[in-house]
Design an enzyme around this catalytic site. Sequence first.
Site, PDB file in Angstrom:
ATOM      1  N   HIS A 244      -4.207   1.140   8.067  1.00  0.00           N
ATOM      2  CA  HIS A 244      -2.825   1.620   8.009  1.00  0.00           C
ATOM      3  C   HIS A 244      -2.687   2.741   6.970  1.00  0.00           C
ATOM      4  O   HIS A 244      -2.120   3.804   7.271  1.00  0.00           O
ATOM      5  CB  HIS A 244      -1.897   0.441   7.670  1.00  0.00           C
ATOM      6  CG  HIS A 244      -0.463   0.803   7.502  1.00  0.00           C
ATOM      7  ND1 HIS A 244       0.532   0.289   8.308  1.00  0.00           N
ATOM      8  CD2 HIS A 244       0.172   1.640   6.614  1.00  0.00           C
ATOM      9  CE1 HIS A 244       1.698   0.796   7.919  1.00  0.00           C
ATOM     10  NE2 HIS A 244       1.515   1.612   6.894  1.00  0.00           N
ATOM     11  N   GLU A 245      -3.215   2.497   5.769  1.00  0.00           N
ATOM     12  CA  GLU A 245      -3.040   3.482   4.694  1.00  0.00           C
ATOM     13  C   GLU A 245      -3.833   4.764   4.953  1.00  0.00           C
ATOM     14  O   GLU A 245      -3.337   5.873   4.718  1.00  0.00           O
ATOM     15  CB  GLU A 245      -3.433   2.878   3.351  1.00  0.00           C
ATOM     16  CG  GLU A 245      -2.569   1.712   2.902  1.00  0.00           C
ATOM     17  CD  GLU A 245      -1.082   2.027   2.910  1.00  0.00           C
ATOM     18  OE1 GLU A 245      -0.704   3.185   2.675  1.00  0.00           O
ATOM     19  OE2 GLU A 245      -0.296   1.107   3.184  1.00  0.00           O
TER      20      GLU A 245
ATOM     21  N   CYS B 299       6.007  -0.561   7.098  1.00  0.00           N
ATOM     22  CA  CYS B 299       5.637   0.635   6.333  1.00  0.00           C
ATOM     23  C   CYS B 299       6.831   1.083   5.502  1.00  0.00           C
ATOM     24  O   CYS B 299       7.962   1.117   6.008  1.00  0.00           O
ATOM     25  CB  CYS B 299       5.219   1.734   7.309  1.00  0.00           C
ATOM     26  SG  CYS B 299       4.739   3.274   6.503  1.00  0.00           S
ATOM     27  N   LEU B 300       6.587   1.455   4.260  1.00  0.00           N
ATOM     28  CA  LEU B 300       7.670   1.915   3.385  1.00  0.00           C
ATOM     29  C   LEU B 300       8.309   3.198   3.911  1.00  0.00           C
ATOM     30  O   LEU B 300       9.444   3.508   3.557  1.00  0.00           O
ATOM     31  CB  LEU B 300       7.141   2.142   1.971  1.00  0.00           C
ATOM     32  CG  LEU B 300       6.664   0.877   1.234  1.00  0.00           C
ATOM     33  CD1 LEU B 300       6.057   1.258  -0.109  1.00  0.00           C
ATOM     34  CD2 LEU B 300       7.804  -0.111   1.050  1.00  0.00           C
TER      35      LEU B 300
ATOM     36  N   GLY C  31       0.832  -1.190   0.000  1.00  0.00           N
ATOM     37  CA  GLY C  31       0.000   0.000   0.000  1.00  0.00           C
ATOM     38  C   GLY C  31       0.866   1.238   0.000  1.00  0.00           C
ATOM     39  O   GLY C  31       2.041   1.199   0.381  1.00  0.00           O
TER      40      GLY C  31
ATOM     41  N   HIS D 290      -2.259   7.326   7.182  1.00  0.00           N
ATOM     42  CA  HIS D 290      -1.270   8.223   6.568  1.00  0.00           C
ATOM     43  C   HIS D 290      -1.901   9.561   6.172  1.00  0.00           C
ATOM     44  O   HIS D 290      -1.225  10.593   6.161  1.00  0.00           O
ATOM     45  CB  HIS D 290      -0.664   7.582   5.319  1.00  0.00           C
ATOM     46  CG  HIS D 290       0.427   6.584   5.605  1.00  0.00           C
ATOM     47  ND1 HIS D 290       1.611   6.931   6.207  1.00  0.00           N
ATOM     48  CD2 HIS D 290       0.511   5.260   5.356  1.00  0.00           C
ATOM     49  CE1 HIS D 290       2.381   5.860   6.316  1.00  0.00           C
ATOM     50  NE2 HIS D 290       1.733   4.825   5.812  1.00  0.00           N
TER      51      HIS D 290
ATOM     52  N   GLN E 147       3.118   9.834   1.415  1.00  0.00           N
ATOM     53  CA  GLN E 147       4.382   9.094   1.410  1.00  0.00           C
ATOM     54  C   GLN E 147       5.243   9.420   0.195  1.00  0.00           C
ATOM     55  O   GLN E 147       6.439   9.107   0.193  1.00  0.00           O
ATOM     56  CB  GLN E 147       4.120   7.576   1.439  1.00  0.00           C
ATOM     57  CG  GLN E 147       3.546   7.090   2.768  1.00  0.00           C
ATOM     58  CD  GLN E 147       3.402   5.586   2.763  1.00  0.00           C
ATOM     59  OE1 GLN E 147       2.403   5.061   2.301  1.00  0.00           O
ATOM     60  NE2 GLN E 147       4.401   4.879   3.260  1.00  0.00           N
TER      61      GLN E 147
HETATM   62 NI    NI Z   1       2.666   2.949   5.682  1.00  0.00          NI
END
Ligand code: NI
Length: 172
Positions: free
Chosen positions: A137-138, A95-96, A47, A141, A52
């Site tokens: 989670h997404e 998470c990226l 995701g 953000h 991000q």
């Molecule tokens: Ni993330």
Amino acid sequence: MAILKIAKMGHPVLQRRAEEVSDPTAPQIRKLVQDMIETMHDAQGRGLAAPQVHVPLRIVVFITPEDLEFEGVTAIVNPVLELLTEERVSGWEACLSVPGLQGIVPRAPKVRYTGITPEGNSIDRTVEGFHAVVVQHEFDHLDGVLYPQRMDDLTGLIFESESRWFQASEDT
Ligand code: NI
């Protein structure tokens, strides 16, 4: 298409509330979504949210276990989330924007979410399990929240390279 630079924990764009998109089907939004999907695939993520990639807009792309049912990647603009249970279930997340780490995060096991696609279609889904976790989670953000802020116990925030210690303890 282009691979975009991913912001890491500490960058202000990850700490603020992202703005609503006034025209979800605008050409520049569609292009951004295509670049986000390419960036997510390149980084081998499940995701990615627009903040991000340093864009403070309410846009998310993700891959769910229902990939085929929902035609691969989901892209959603201006999403709204509703948690459908008081219960919380804890599981590992990564998470990226927090590279190299993973953490145990409590999440609602069932959620409903709505929004619009860059093609102008409405989304209204009630989902459970991993799909519900990815969405929470997404969407976090978009409100400037990273998963460590959702953790009850930071003992569960570890480097992925040390995850074998947790696997071992779970096995015994
Ligand atoms: Ni993330």
